[in-house]
Write a protein that holds these residues in place. Structure first.
Motif, PDB file in Angstrom:
ATOM      1  N   GLN A   1      -7.264  -7.141  11.644  1.00 39.38           N
ATOM      2  CA  GLN A   1      -7.091  -6.347  10.436  1.00 39.38           C
ATOM      3  C   GLN A   1      -6.996  -4.886  10.858  1.00 39.38           C
ATOM      4  O   GLN A   1      -7.927  -4.347  11.451  1.00 39.38           O
ATOM      5  CB  GLN A   1      -8.267  -6.521   9.480  1.00 39.38           C
ATOM      6  N   SER A   2      -5.869  -4.277  10.557  1.00 39.02           N
ATOM      7  CA  SER A   2      -5.656  -2.865  10.868  1.00 39.02           C
ATOM      8  C   SER A   2      -5.632  -2.091   9.559  1.00 39.02           C
ATOM      9  O   SER A   2      -4.822  -2.386   8.678  1.00 39.02           O
ATOM     10  CB  SER A   2      -4.344  -2.680  11.627  1.00 39.02           C
ATOM     11  N   ARG A   3      -6.531  -1.128   9.455  1.00 38.57           N
ATOM     12  CA  ARG A   3      -6.620  -0.301   8.246  1.00 38.57           C
ATOM     13  C   ARG A   3      -6.616   1.158   8.670  1.00 38.57           C
ATOM     14  O   ARG A   3      -7.264   1.537   9.642  1.00 38.57           O
ATOM     15  CB  ARG A   3      -7.911  -0.586   7.459  1.00 38.57           C
ATOM     16  N   GLY A   4      -5.887   1.961   7.932  1.00 38.19           N
ATOM     17  CA  GLY A   4      -5.840   3.376   8.264  1.00 38.19           C
ATOM     18  C   GLY A   4      -5.112   4.156   7.201  1.00 38.19           C
ATOM     19  O   GLY A   4      -4.840   3.661   6.108  1.00 38.19           O
ATOM     20  N   GLU A   5      -4.792   5.394   7.562  1.00 37.75           N
ATOM     21  CA  GLU A   5      -4.046   6.231   6.643  1.00 37.75           C
ATOM     22  C   GLU A   5      -3.159   7.195   7.416  1.00 37.75           C
ATOM     23  O   GLU A   5      -3.460   7.590   8.537  1.00 37.75           O
ATOM     24  CB  GLU A   5      -4.974   7.002   5.709  1.00 37.75           C
ATOM     25  N   LEU A   6      -2.054   7.519   6.790  1.00 39.49           N
ATOM     26  CA  LEU A   6      -1.107   8.486   7.300  1.00 39.49           C
ATOM     27  C   LEU A   6      -0.954   9.549   6.218  1.00 39.49           C
ATOM     28  O   LEU A   6      -0.582   9.239   5.086  1.00 39.49           O
ATOM     29  CB  LEU A   6       0.252   7.826   7.579  1.00 39.49           C
ATOM     30  N   ILE A   7      -1.291  10.787   6.571  1.00 43.92           N
ATOM     31  CA  ILE A   7      -1.203  11.892   5.625  1.00 43.92           C
ATOM     32  C   ILE A   7      -0.346  12.988   6.250  1.00 43.92           C
ATOM     33  O   ILE A   7      -0.560  13.370   7.406  1.00 43.92           O
ATOM     34  CB  ILE A   7      -2.600  12.469   5.294  1.00 43.92           C
ATOM     35  N   ILE A   8       0.612  13.479   5.491  1.00 45.65           N
ATOM     36  CA  ILE A   8       1.449  14.595   5.918  1.00 45.65           C
ATOM     37  C   ILE A   8       1.107  15.783   5.021  1.00 45.65           C
ATOM     38  O   ILE A   8       1.230  15.693   3.800  1.00 45.65           O
ATOM     39  CB  ILE A   8       2.954  14.272   5.794  1.00 45.65           C
ATOM     40  N   ASP A   9       0.680  16.874   5.626  1.00 46.63           N
ATOM     41  CA  ASP A   9       0.352  18.086   4.886  1.00 46.63           C
ATOM     42  C   ASP A   9       1.547  19.041   4.944  1.00 46.63           C
ATOM     43  O   ASP A   9       1.784  19.678   5.970  1.00 46.63           O
ATOM     44  CB  ASP A   9      -0.880  18.748   5.496  1.00 46.63           C
ATOM     45  N   PRO A  10       2.312  19.156   3.859  1.00 44.79           N
ATOM     46  CA  PRO A  10       3.501  20.004   3.867  1.00 44.79           C
ATOM     47  C   PRO A  10       3.192  21.468   4.198  1.00 44.79           C
ATOM     48  O   PRO A  10       4.025  22.172   4.753  1.00 44.79           O
ATOM     49  CB  PRO A  10       4.063  19.891   2.452  1.00 44.79           C
ATOM     50  N   GLN A  11       1.977  21.911   3.865  1.00 43.22           N
ATOM     51  CA  GLN A  11       1.608  23.308   4.127  1.00 43.22           C
ATOM     52  C   GLN A  11       1.535  23.608   5.625  1.00 43.22           C
ATOM     53  O   GLN A  11       1.594  24.761   6.029  1.00 43.22           O
ATOM     54  CB  GLN A  11       0.254  23.624   3.477  1.00 43.22           C
ATOM     55  N   GLN A  12       1.419  22.560   6.435  1.00 40.96           N
ATOM     56  CA  GLN A  12       1.305  22.745   7.883  1.00 40.96           C
ATOM     57  C   GLN A  12       2.626  22.580   8.623  1.00 40.96           C
ATOM     58  O   GLN A  12       2.667  22.648   9.843  1.00 40.96           O
ATOM     59  CB  GLN A  12       0.274  21.763   8.454  1.00 40.96           C
ATOM     60  N   ILE A  13       3.706  22.351   7.897  1.00 43.18           N
ATOM     61  CA  ILE A  13       5.020  22.218   8.538  1.00 43.18           C
ATOM     62  C   ILE A  13       5.584  23.619   8.715  1.00 43.18           C
ATOM     63  O   ILE A  13       5.903  24.302   7.755  1.00 43.18           O
ATOM     64  CB  ILE A  13       5.963  21.324   7.702  1.00 43.18           C
ATOM     65  N   LYS A  14       5.662  24.015   9.968  1.00 47.96           N
ATOM     66  CA  LYS A  14       6.114  25.378  10.299  1.00 47.96           C
ATOM     67  C   LYS A  14       7.565  25.357  10.764  1.00 47.96           C
ATOM     68  O   LYS A  14       8.062  24.355  11.255  1.00 47.96           O
ATOM     69  CB  LYS A  14       5.241  25.968  11.416  1.00 47.96           C
ATOM     70  N   GLY A  15       8.227  26.476  10.630  1.00 46.09           N
ATOM     71  CA  GLY A  15       9.577  26.626  11.154  1.00 46.09           C
ATOM     72  C   GLY A  15      10.668  26.054  10.274  1.00 46.09           C
ATOM     73  O   GLY A  15      11.786  25.851  10.729  1.00 46.09           O
ATOM     74  N   THR A  16      10.344  25.752   9.034  1.00 45.32           N
ATOM     75  CA  THR A  16      11.369  25.254   8.108  1.00 45.32           C
ATOM     76  C   THR A  16      11.285  26.078   6.824  1.00 45.32           C
ATOM     77  O   THR A  16      10.226  26.612   6.489  1.00 45.32           O
ATOM     78  CB  THR A  16      11.143  23.769   7.756  1.00 45.32           C
ATOM     79  N   PRO A  17      12.375  26.168   6.104  1.00 50.65           N
ATOM     80  CA  PRO A  17      12.340  26.905   4.840  1.00 50.65           C
ATOM     81  C   PRO A  17      11.294  26.300   3.894  1.00 50.65           C
ATOM     82  O   PRO A  17      11.190  25.070   3.772  1.00 50.65           O
ATOM     83  CB  PRO A  17      13.755  26.717   4.280  1.00 50.65           C
ATOM     84  N   GLN A  18      10.527  27.160   3.257  1.00 52.39           N
ATOM     85  CA  GLN A  18       9.423  26.724   2.394  1.00 52.39           C
ATOM     86  C   GLN A  18       9.869  25.722   1.330  1.00 52.39           C
ATOM     87  O   GLN A  18       9.165  24.772   1.034  1.00 52.39           O
ATOM     88  CB  GLN A  18       8.772  27.948   1.740  1.00 52.39           C
ATOM     89  N   GLN A  19      11.073  25.918   0.782  1.00 51.92           N
ATOM     90  CA  GLN A  19      11.565  25.029  -0.273  1.00 51.92           C
ATOM     91  C   GLN A  19      11.762  23.603   0.239  1.00 51.92           C
ATOM     92  O   GLN A  19      11.778  22.659  -0.541  1.00 51.92           O
ATOM     93  CB  GLN A  19      12.895  25.523  -0.856  1.00 51.92           C
ATOM     94  N   LEU A  20      11.943  23.449   1.537  1.00 52.58           N
ATOM     95  CA  LEU A  20      12.233  22.126   2.093  1.00 52.58           C
ATOM     96  C   LEU A  20      11.004  21.402   2.643  1.00 52.58           C
ATOM     97  O   LEU A  20      11.090  20.229   2.973  1.00 52.58           O
ATOM     98  CB  LEU A  20      13.268  22.246   3.220  1.00 52.58           C
ATOM     99  N   THR A  21       9.869  22.070   2.737  1.00 50.06           N
ATOM    100  CA  THR A  21       8.726  21.452   3.414  1.00 50.06           C
ATOM    101  C   THR A  21       8.245  20.175   2.737  1.00 50.06           C
ATOM    102  O   THR A  21       7.894  19.222   3.414  1.00 50.06           O
ATOM    103  CB  THR A  21       7.543  22.435   3.569  1.00 50.06           C
ATOM    104  N   VAL A  22       8.229  20.135   1.423  1.00 51.23           N
ATOM    105  CA  VAL A  22       7.788  18.915   0.729  1.00 51.23           C
ATOM    106  C   VAL A  22       8.764  17.777   0.997  1.00 51.23           C
ATOM    107  O   VAL A  22       8.358  16.649   1.284  1.00 51.23           O
ATOM    108  CB  VAL A  22       7.609  19.160  -0.786  1.00 51.23           C
ATOM    109  N   ALA A  23      10.053  18.073   0.944  1.00 47.82           N
ATOM    110  CA  ALA A  23      11.062  17.039   1.234  1.00 47.82           C
ATOM    111  C   ALA A  23      10.952  16.573   2.675  1.00 47.82           C
ATOM    112  O   ALA A  23      11.021  15.372   2.960  1.00 47.82           O
ATOM    113  CB  ALA A  23      12.457  17.578   0.960  1.00 47.82           C
ATOM    114  N   ILE A  24      10.749  17.503   3.601  1.00 43.98           N
ATOM    115  CA  ILE A  24      10.600  17.135   5.015  1.00 43.98           C
ATOM    116  C   ILE A  24       9.336  16.299   5.205  1.00 43.98           C
ATOM    117  O   ILE A  24       9.345  15.315   5.938  1.00 43.98           O
ATOM    118  CB  ILE A  24      10.600  18.390   5.907  1.00 43.98           C
ATOM    119  N   ALA A  25       8.257  16.684   4.524  1.00 41.07           N
ATOM    120  CA  ALA A  25       7.010  15.911   4.626  1.00 41.07           C
ATOM    121  C   ALA A  25       7.233  14.469   4.181  1.00 41.07           C
ATOM    122  O   ALA A  25       6.747  13.531   4.824  1.00 41.07           O
ATOM    123  CB  ALA A  25       5.909  16.562   3.790  1.00 41.07           C
TER     124      ALA A  25
END
Length: 174
Positions: free
Chosen positions: A120-144
């Motif tokens: 049994q494998s249990r876990g989580e994957l979380i992407i924090d858009p606020q920590q995505i650097k080097g991309t236009p701010q408007q795109l960070t949520v989409a990139i996340a």
């Protein structure tokens, strides 16, 4: 994104557990979206085994995301803690791209039953858009979202292929 994957392998728990722990690099041929697994380090402390492996993936980055994402997204370092007395492993994955933005952790339980071993494998994957650097701010949520979808689509098949690889590997060596 929650990770919840179960796999059954028709071999005794100590053998299945030891194969996952000790033969990981030999399982690469069974995992189609993994090019290579390199052993980096091992340390025993207080009855626990700490292992570090570097993974190189072989999946494709979605076309829409290629302008912002590199192949480094498909490479990661896995730190795992193996508890031999409990037949568990806790793991933490650190991607080589967007390291600050990606948080992926979990725990595998190796459970013996009358059909062999249930993992049994249990876990989580979380992407924090606020920590995505080097991309236009408007795109960070989409990139996340793209990063999460891309990684999420690799985790389940990789785990299932690795479990099937362990089964085939044990069938061959037994």
């Amino acid at each position: 994104m929650l990770i919840s994957i179960d796999a059954r392998i028709p071999f005794p728990r100590p053998l299945v557990y030891a194969t996952y722990r000790d033969k990981l690099t030999e399982l690469v041929p069974y995992i189609s979206k993994v090019k290579q697994i390199k052993f980096k380090s091992s340390q025993e402390q207080n009855g626990l085994l700490y292992l570090v492996h570097e993974w190189s993936g072989g999946a494709n980055i979605p076309a829409i995301a290629r302008a912002f994402l590199s192949e480094d997204l498909l490479n990661w370092t896995e730190d795992s803690i193996w508890n031999n007395s409990e037949f568990t492993t806790s793991w933490h994955i650190k991607t080589h791209a967007f390291t600050e933005a990606v948080h992926c952790t979990g725990k595998n339980h190796f459970i013996e039953d009358n059909k062999g071993t249930l993992i049994q494998s249990r876990g989580e994957l979380i992407i924090d858009p606020q920590q995505i650097k080097g991309t236009p701010q408007q795109l960070t949520v989409a990139i996340a979202r793209i990063v999460e979808n891309s990684l999420g689509k690799q985790i389940t098949p990789n785990f299932q292929q690795m479990s099937e690889g362990v089964r085939q590997y044990l069938k061959k060596v037994q």
